[in-house]
Design a protein around this motif. Structure first.
Motif, PDB file in Angstrom:
ATOM      1  N   VAL A  12       0.838  -1.202   0.000  1.00 51.30           N
ATOM      2  CA  VAL A  12       0.000   0.000   0.000  1.00 51.30           C
ATOM      3  C   VAL A  12       0.874   1.254   0.000  1.00 51.30           C
ATOM      4  O   VAL A  12       0.624   2.201  -0.752  1.00 51.30           O
ATOM      5  CB  VAL A  12      -0.969  -0.007   1.206  1.00 51.30           C
ATOM      6  CG1 VAL A  12      -1.659   1.334   1.364  1.00 51.30           C
ATOM      7  CG2 VAL A  12      -1.995  -1.119   1.052  1.00 51.30           C
ATOM      8  N   MET A  13       1.920   1.258   0.816  1.00 48.72           N
ATOM      9  CA  MET A  13       2.811   2.412   0.886  1.00 48.72           C
ATOM     10  C   MET A  13       3.483   2.665  -0.463  1.00 48.72           C
ATOM     11  O   MET A  13       3.549   3.800  -0.935  1.00 48.72           O
ATOM     12  CB  MET A  13       3.878   2.204   1.962  1.00 48.72           C
ATOM     13  CG  MET A  13       4.822   3.377   2.104  1.00 48.72           C
ATOM     14  SD  MET A  13       6.350   2.973   2.960  1.00 48.72           S
ATOM     15  CE  MET A  13       7.144   1.933   1.752  1.00 48.72           C
ATOM     16  N   LEU A  14       3.958   1.609  -1.102  1.00 48.38           N
ATOM     17  CA  LEU A  14       4.617   1.760  -2.391  1.00 48.38           C
ATOM     18  C   LEU A  14       3.650   2.274  -3.458  1.00 48.38           C
ATOM     19  O   LEU A  14       4.006   3.117  -4.282  1.00 48.38           O
ATOM     20  CB  LEU A  14       5.234   0.431  -2.836  1.00 48.38           C
ATOM     21  CG  LEU A  14       6.492   0.030  -2.068  1.00 48.38           C
ATOM     22  CD1 LEU A  14       6.791  -1.448  -2.274  1.00 48.38           C
ATOM     23  CD2 LEU A  14       7.664   0.887  -2.484  1.00 48.38           C
ATOM     24  N   LEU A  15       2.418   1.792  -3.431  1.00 47.72           N
ATOM     25  CA  LEU A  15       1.426   2.280  -4.387  1.00 47.72           C
ATOM     26  C   LEU A  15       1.116   3.752  -4.160  1.00 47.72           C
ATOM     27  O   LEU A  15       0.908   4.505  -5.112  1.00 47.72           O
ATOM     28  CB  LEU A  15       0.154   1.443  -4.317  1.00 47.72           C
ATOM     29  CG  LEU A  15       0.265   0.047  -4.910  1.00 47.72           C
ATOM     30  CD1 LEU A  15      -0.996  -0.741  -4.640  1.00 47.72           C
ATOM     31  CD2 LEU A  15       0.575   0.105  -6.395  1.00 47.72           C
ATOM     32  N   ARG A  16       1.080   4.172  -2.903  1.00 44.43           N
ATOM     33  CA  ARG A  16       0.852   5.592  -2.610  1.00 44.43           C
ATOM     34  C   ARG A  16       1.995   6.458  -3.113  1.00 44.43           C
ATOM     35  O   ARG A  16       1.792   7.593  -3.539  1.00 44.43           O
ATOM     36  CB  ARG A  16       0.669   5.798  -1.112  1.00 44.43           C
ATOM     37  CG  ARG A  16      -0.684   5.378  -0.645  1.00 44.43           C
ATOM     38  CD  ARG A  16      -0.949   5.892   0.749  1.00 44.43           C
ATOM     39  NE  ARG A  16      -2.270   5.472   1.145  1.00 44.43           N
ATOM     40  CZ  ARG A  16      -2.554   4.857   2.268  1.00 44.43           C
ATOM     41  NH1 ARG A  16      -1.600   4.630   3.142  1.00 44.43           N
ATOM     42  NH2 ARG A  16      -3.780   4.496   2.545  1.00 44.43           N
ATOM     43  N   GLU A  17       3.218   5.914  -3.048  1.00 43.61           N
ATOM     44  CA  GLU A  17       4.388   6.669  -3.499  1.00 43.61           C
ATOM     45  C   GLU A  17       4.365   6.919  -5.005  1.00 43.61           C
ATOM     46  O   GLU A  17       4.970   7.867  -5.481  1.00 43.61           O
ATOM     47  CB  GLU A  17       5.680   5.929  -3.131  1.00 43.61           C
ATOM     48  CG  GLU A  17       5.969   5.870  -1.651  1.00 43.61           C
ATOM     49  CD  GLU A  17       6.313   7.229  -1.072  1.00 43.61           C
ATOM     50  OE1 GLU A  17       6.990   8.026  -1.739  1.00 43.61           O
ATOM     51  OE2 GLU A  17       5.900   7.496   0.068  1.00 43.61           O
ATOM     52  N   CYS A  18       3.687   6.065  -5.752  1.00 46.06           N
ATOM     53  CA  CYS A  18       3.748   6.195  -7.210  1.00 46.06           C
ATOM     54  C   CYS A  18       2.435   6.689  -7.819  1.00 46.06           C
ATOM     55  O   CYS A  18       2.271   6.644  -9.035  1.00 46.06           O
ATOM     56  CB  CYS A  18       4.182   4.885  -7.851  1.00 46.06           C
ATOM     57  SG  CYS A  18       3.032   3.527  -7.672  1.00 46.06           S
ATOM     58  N   LEU A  24      -3.753   8.467 -10.275  1.00 45.58           N
ATOM     59  CA  LEU A  24      -3.028   8.240 -11.524  1.00 45.58           C
ATOM     60  C   LEU A  24      -1.580   7.879 -11.214  1.00 45.58           C
ATOM     61  O   LEU A  24      -0.961   8.441 -10.312  1.00 45.58           O
ATOM     62  CB  LEU A  24      -3.089   9.482 -12.405  1.00 45.58           C
ATOM     63  CG  LEU A  24      -4.501   9.920 -12.821  1.00 45.58           C
ATOM     64  CD1 LEU A  24      -4.427  11.232 -13.587  1.00 45.58           C
ATOM     65  CD2 LEU A  24      -5.177   8.842 -13.652  1.00 45.58           C
ATOM     66  N   ILE A  25      -1.038   6.957 -11.965  1.00 42.62           N
ATOM     67  CA  ILE A  25       0.314   6.457 -11.722  1.00 42.62           C
ATOM     68  C   ILE A  25       1.329   7.338 -12.446  1.00 42.62           C
ATOM     69  O   ILE A  25       1.167   7.647 -13.625  1.00 42.62           O
ATOM     70  CB  ILE A  25       0.441   5.000 -12.191  1.00 42.62           C
ATOM     71  CG1 ILE A  25      -0.521   4.129 -11.374  1.00 42.62           C
ATOM     72  CG2 ILE A  25       1.865   4.503 -12.071  1.00 42.62           C
ATOM     73  CD1 ILE A  25      -0.658   2.722 -11.889  1.00 42.62           C
ATOM     74  N   TYR A  26       2.375   7.733 -11.732  1.00 43.83           N
ATOM     75  CA  TYR A  26       3.451   8.511 -12.333  1.00 43.83           C
ATOM     76  C   TYR A  26       4.208   7.643 -13.341  1.00 43.83           C
ATOM     77  O   TYR A  26       4.410   6.449 -13.130  1.00 43.83           O
ATOM     78  CB  TYR A  26       4.424   9.017 -11.267  1.00 43.83           C
ATOM     79  CG  TYR A  26       3.815   9.956 -10.261  1.00 43.83           C
ATOM     80  CD1 TYR A  26       3.228  11.153 -10.671  1.00 43.83           C
ATOM     81  CD2 TYR A  26       3.812   9.655  -8.912  1.00 43.83           C
ATOM     82  CE1 TYR A  26       2.666  12.028  -9.754  1.00 43.83           C
ATOM     83  CE2 TYR A  26       3.251  10.521  -7.985  1.00 43.83           C
ATOM     84  CZ  TYR A  26       2.680  11.692  -8.405  1.00 43.83           C
ATOM     85  OH  TYR A  26       2.122  12.556  -7.507  1.00 43.83           O
ATOM     86  N   ALA A  27       4.648   8.233 -14.433  1.00 45.71           N
ATOM     87  CA  ALA A  27       5.291   7.501 -15.519  1.00 45.71           C
ATOM     88  C   ALA A  27       6.604   6.835 -15.095  1.00 45.71           C
ATOM     89  O   ALA A  27       6.959   5.786 -15.611  1.00 45.71           O
ATOM     90  CB  ALA A  27       5.537   8.434 -16.699  1.00 45.71           C
TER      91      ALA A  27
END
Length: 78
Positions: A12-18, A24-27
């Motif tokens: 969850v933390m990693l998904l929040r970071e990106c 929306l997901i950063y490229a």
């Protein structure tokens, strides 16, 4: 040893970071997504074991740890 709930929280933390506020997901976050997938897979494996699928049952403290991990913090909190 890392527990299932710890792996879940890491994913969850990693998904929040990106992702941004709109989800929306950063490229440039490919590595974060890969790491999140690994942690999510390990969390699922642990959850399956503790669900009794292979003859192991979770103790009350383990279930409490899962409950805590599955209750998402508000955005901006950890």
């Amino acid at each position: 040893m890392t527990t299932g709930p710890m792996h879940y929280r890491a994913a969850v933390m990693l998904l929040r970071e990106c992702t941004n506020a709109e989800g929306l997901i950063y490229a440039d976050s490919y590595e974060y997504l890969l790491a999140a997938q690994v942690h999510a897979s390990l969390a699922l494996t642990a959850a399956t074991i503790h669900a009794g699928k292979v003859g192991v049952t979770a103790t009350a403290p383990e279930m409490a740890e899962w409950d805590k991990a599955l209750t998402p913090p508000k955005r901006g909190q950890r």
